[in-house]
Design a protein around this motif. Sequence first.
Motif, PDB file in Angstrom:
ATOM      1  N   PHE A 181      -9.833  -2.375   2.954  1.00  0.00           N
ATOM      2  CA  PHE A 181     -11.271  -2.645   3.084  1.00  0.00           C
ATOM      3  C   PHE A 181     -11.468  -3.661   4.187  1.00  0.00           C
ATOM      4  O   PHE A 181     -10.859  -4.728   4.150  1.00  0.00           O
ATOM      5  N   VAL A 206      -8.679  -6.299   3.628  1.00  0.00           N
ATOM      6  CA  VAL A 206      -8.061  -6.504   2.316  1.00  0.00           C
ATOM      7  C   VAL A 206      -7.204  -5.278   2.072  1.00  0.00           C
ATOM      8  O   VAL A 206      -7.698  -4.159   2.120  1.00  0.00           O
ATOM      9  N   ALA A 249      -6.118  -3.360  -0.356  1.00  0.00           N
ATOM     10  CA  ALA A 249      -6.314  -3.149  -1.795  1.00  0.00           C
ATOM     11  C   ALA A 249      -5.230  -2.247  -2.359  1.00  0.00           C
ATOM     12  O   ALA A 249      -4.711  -2.481  -3.448  1.00  0.00           O
ATOM     13  N   GLU A 294      -2.328  -7.360 -12.671  1.00  0.00           N
ATOM     14  CA  GLU A 294      -3.411  -8.310 -12.939  1.00  0.00           C
ATOM     15  C   GLU A 294      -4.670  -7.863 -12.207  1.00  0.00           C
ATOM     16  O   GLU A 294      -4.614  -6.980 -11.348  1.00  0.00           O
ATOM     17  N   SER A 295      -5.768  -8.480 -12.523  1.00  0.00           N
ATOM     18  CA  SER A 295      -7.014  -8.026 -11.902  1.00  0.00           C
ATOM     19  C   SER A 295      -6.996  -8.382 -10.426  1.00  0.00           C
ATOM     20  O   SER A 295      -6.480  -9.425 -10.029  1.00  0.00           O
ATOM     21  N   GLY A 296      -7.496  -7.468  -9.612  1.00  0.00           N
ATOM     22  CA  GLY A 296      -7.460  -7.656  -8.163  1.00  0.00           C
ATOM     23  C   GLY A 296      -6.244  -7.044  -7.511  1.00  0.00           C
ATOM     24  O   GLY A 296      -6.074  -7.136  -6.295  1.00  0.00           O
ATOM     25  N   SER A 297      -5.388  -6.395  -8.314  1.00  0.00           N
ATOM     26  CA  SER A 297      -4.170  -5.848  -7.715  1.00  0.00           C
ATOM     27  C   SER A 297      -4.392  -4.449  -7.119  1.00  0.00           C
ATOM     28  O   SER A 297      -3.486  -3.882  -6.540  1.00  0.00           O
ATOM     29  N   GLY A 298      -5.584  -3.900  -7.272  1.00  0.00           N
ATOM     30  CA  GLY A 298      -5.888  -2.629  -6.604  1.00  0.00           C
ATOM     31  C   GLY A 298      -5.834  -1.417  -7.508  1.00  0.00           C
ATOM     32  O   GLY A 298      -5.850  -0.291  -7.021  1.00  0.00           O
ATOM     33  N   LYS A 299      -5.822  -1.619  -8.816  1.00  0.00           N
ATOM     34  CA  LYS A 299      -5.719  -0.498  -9.742  1.00  0.00           C
ATOM     35  C   LYS A 299      -6.960   0.394  -9.695  1.00  0.00           C
ATOM     36  O   LYS A 299      -6.857   1.608  -9.577  1.00  0.00           O
ATOM     37  N   THR A 300      -8.105  -0.253  -9.780  1.00  0.00           N
ATOM     38  CA  THR A 300      -9.348   0.522  -9.760  1.00  0.00           C
ATOM     39  C   THR A 300      -9.466   1.302  -8.465  1.00  0.00           C
ATOM     40  O   THR A 300      -9.837   2.488  -8.456  1.00  0.00           O
ATOM     41  N   THR A 301      -9.149   0.631  -7.368  1.00  0.00           N
ATOM     42  CA  THR A 301      -9.240   1.292  -6.065  1.00  0.00           C
ATOM     43  C   THR A 301      -8.355   2.525  -6.033  1.00  0.00           C
ATOM     44  O   THR A 301      -8.774   3.589  -5.562  1.00  0.00           O
ATOM     45  N   TYR A 333     -13.509   7.138  -2.968  1.00  0.00           N
ATOM     46  CA  TYR A 333     -13.293   6.479  -1.688  1.00  0.00           C
ATOM     47  C   TYR A 333     -12.348   7.359  -0.893  1.00  0.00           C
ATOM     48  O   TYR A 333     -11.414   7.921  -1.463  1.00  0.00           O
TER      49      TYR A 333
END
Lengths: 271, 364
Positions: free
Chosen positions: A12, A26, A28, A47-54, A63
Amino acid sequence: MLLELKKVKKYFPLPQELFQKEREYVRAVDNVDLTINAGENLGLVGESGSGKTTLGRIILKLYPATEGAVFLEGKDITSLSNKEMRPLRKNIQMVFQDPYSSLDPRCTIRNVLNEAFVLEGKVVFEERIKRMKGVLRAVGLSVSSLDKYPHEFSGGERQRIAIARALIMNPKLLILDEAVSSLDVLIQEQVIDLLKELQDKYDLTYLFITHNLRVVRKLCQKIAVMYKGKIVELAGTEEVFSNPIHPYTKKLLAAALDYKANYQEDEFEIK
Amino acid sequence: MSKKIKSLSQFQLAMQGFKQNRLAVVCAWILGIFYFCAIFADFLAPYSFKNEERNYSYCRPTVVRFVDEGRLSRPYVNAMQLTFDEYHKRVYQVDAQKKYPIRLFIKGDEYKILGLIPCSYHLFGVEDPGRIYLFGADARGRDLFSRLLYGGRISLSIGVIGVAISFSIGLLLGGIAGYYGGLTDEIIMRICEMMMMIPGFYLLLALRAAVPDDFNSIQVYFSIVIILSFIGWAGLARIIRGMCLSLKTREYVLAAKAMGVSDIRIIVHHILPHTLSYSIIAIMLSIPGYILGESGLSLLGLGIVDPYASWGNMLSDAMSVVHITFAPWILLPGILIFITVMCFNVIGDALRDCLDPKFKMEEI
Ligand SMILES: Nc1ncnc2c1ncn2[C@@H]1O[C@H](COP(=O)(O)OP(=O)(O)O)[C@@H](O)[C@H]1O
Ligand SMILES: [Mg+2]
């Protein structure tokens, strides 16, 4: 092989500052290779922010990937246009993270489920109703829920509705993005039991995304650990639990077990 | 909590809150009556908007009398006699001898019900040669009451039609710009900004100048509506775009996308409805702009022209102080414009109070 990811990246762009020469990104998702076999649930932990959702959204083609390719049953779907993708969409469905924003507050459950038939085109009314009622029963909700609005349901019930919405498409792969994380522990257990039950009934494969290792144990045969956009460990569930290799996995595991210990203690005190 | 038989959407719940605002409900009733009168103007008005009687120029409001020689009688009006006083000023004197009873469903000027069925009955009126001027007469002896009703047709409908057009454009373009982003967004937003840079009234005049002079009154009416909506859509489109930018990242939008729902259906079903509460407020607050825009143009003689009536061009009579002192009732169209604008604003504010989600959040 149901799904295969090859060197998938998603960068991103960060907002560019004045006089800044190169754009910063970033990362992601960074160079992820992953395969999911039919019937073999994969837990994606990090952990949160590690790019799982992406990563989940790239698989759904919500995306576009910056680089790399996604294969669905051997077919490269990366470069398909929206129109070409549409008939394939029903194969992969997702249950989203937040049960409060994943249902349109202005739509009744009937409207929500009806959306499935937009893609299929002409489905006779009786058939629609039958299928809607079928999935609602399958997720343990009463048929009278059809004409209610989302704000009349609790978080756990909403997540069941979200599962019903995914199921009505008859998907092969169901991505559950932190599907139980916002629910309290007892409801979590119920939803996981439900998912196990549904797996046999609907012939599903799960990609179970979570930050909590504990919940994947019951459901997943394999675990992939994600850290800063990369997959750092990929192994069978029991192997990860008994013999974690990457230090980050160990940390996650310690956190999960710690939590479990506390939880059992609490339970004991109540008795 | 009592068991509800029917599930209410959050919007319906909010509308229940609206009904508790007394002032807003009163305003809604006033507007309802205005619009009703405008729709049935031909029947409710005793005369047509063109019906003139030069001998009754600026005749003062006729008094309706109920008592005849000490006895109660059916309502009647006296004839008016135009005379001049020692300063050669017009004075209307009541001729007590000539009485004209007010009749219901009286035959008068021809008109067409809803533009279709020819008819010549009016709710009330008096037999010729008597004249009834409930609110007085204008310079050419036309009944102000009748002309207010006919004028309301134009002044009140211009707001509604103008808003309908400009909001359809604004919603759709704003929705598309916000949802697709990128180049589409850039282009639409630049156009909006161009529209918004020019001060509204100058743009109005410039666009009006582009309209051919030989248009008939219906063509002028529609060109004014189109000009007004052409000016109005940009502001809305910008705000709707902003809302769409955040709405499109909601998970239910992603879920619909994952289900293969088409973009335009997502915009119409899952994005624009969430701008509805804002849009309704904005509609209520922007209708006055259209009414005032038409009044402004007509006041300058660029809008609806005589003999057709609109509140704006009727008010242009009242531009001279001499006329106002002699016949203050010609200010009535201005008062009606004022009341209408006020009502829309009060309703808009009340809707904001009960629809604004932030406000609701605080209550819970
Ligand atoms: N649409 C986006 N635009 C910019 N950055 C994003 C976007 N989505 C996610 N990110 C960034 O990507 C990283 C990974 O986010 P995410 O996939 O949501 O992580 P997780 O689901 O594991 O918590 C985060 O640093 C986040 O800030
Ligand atoms: Mg996430």
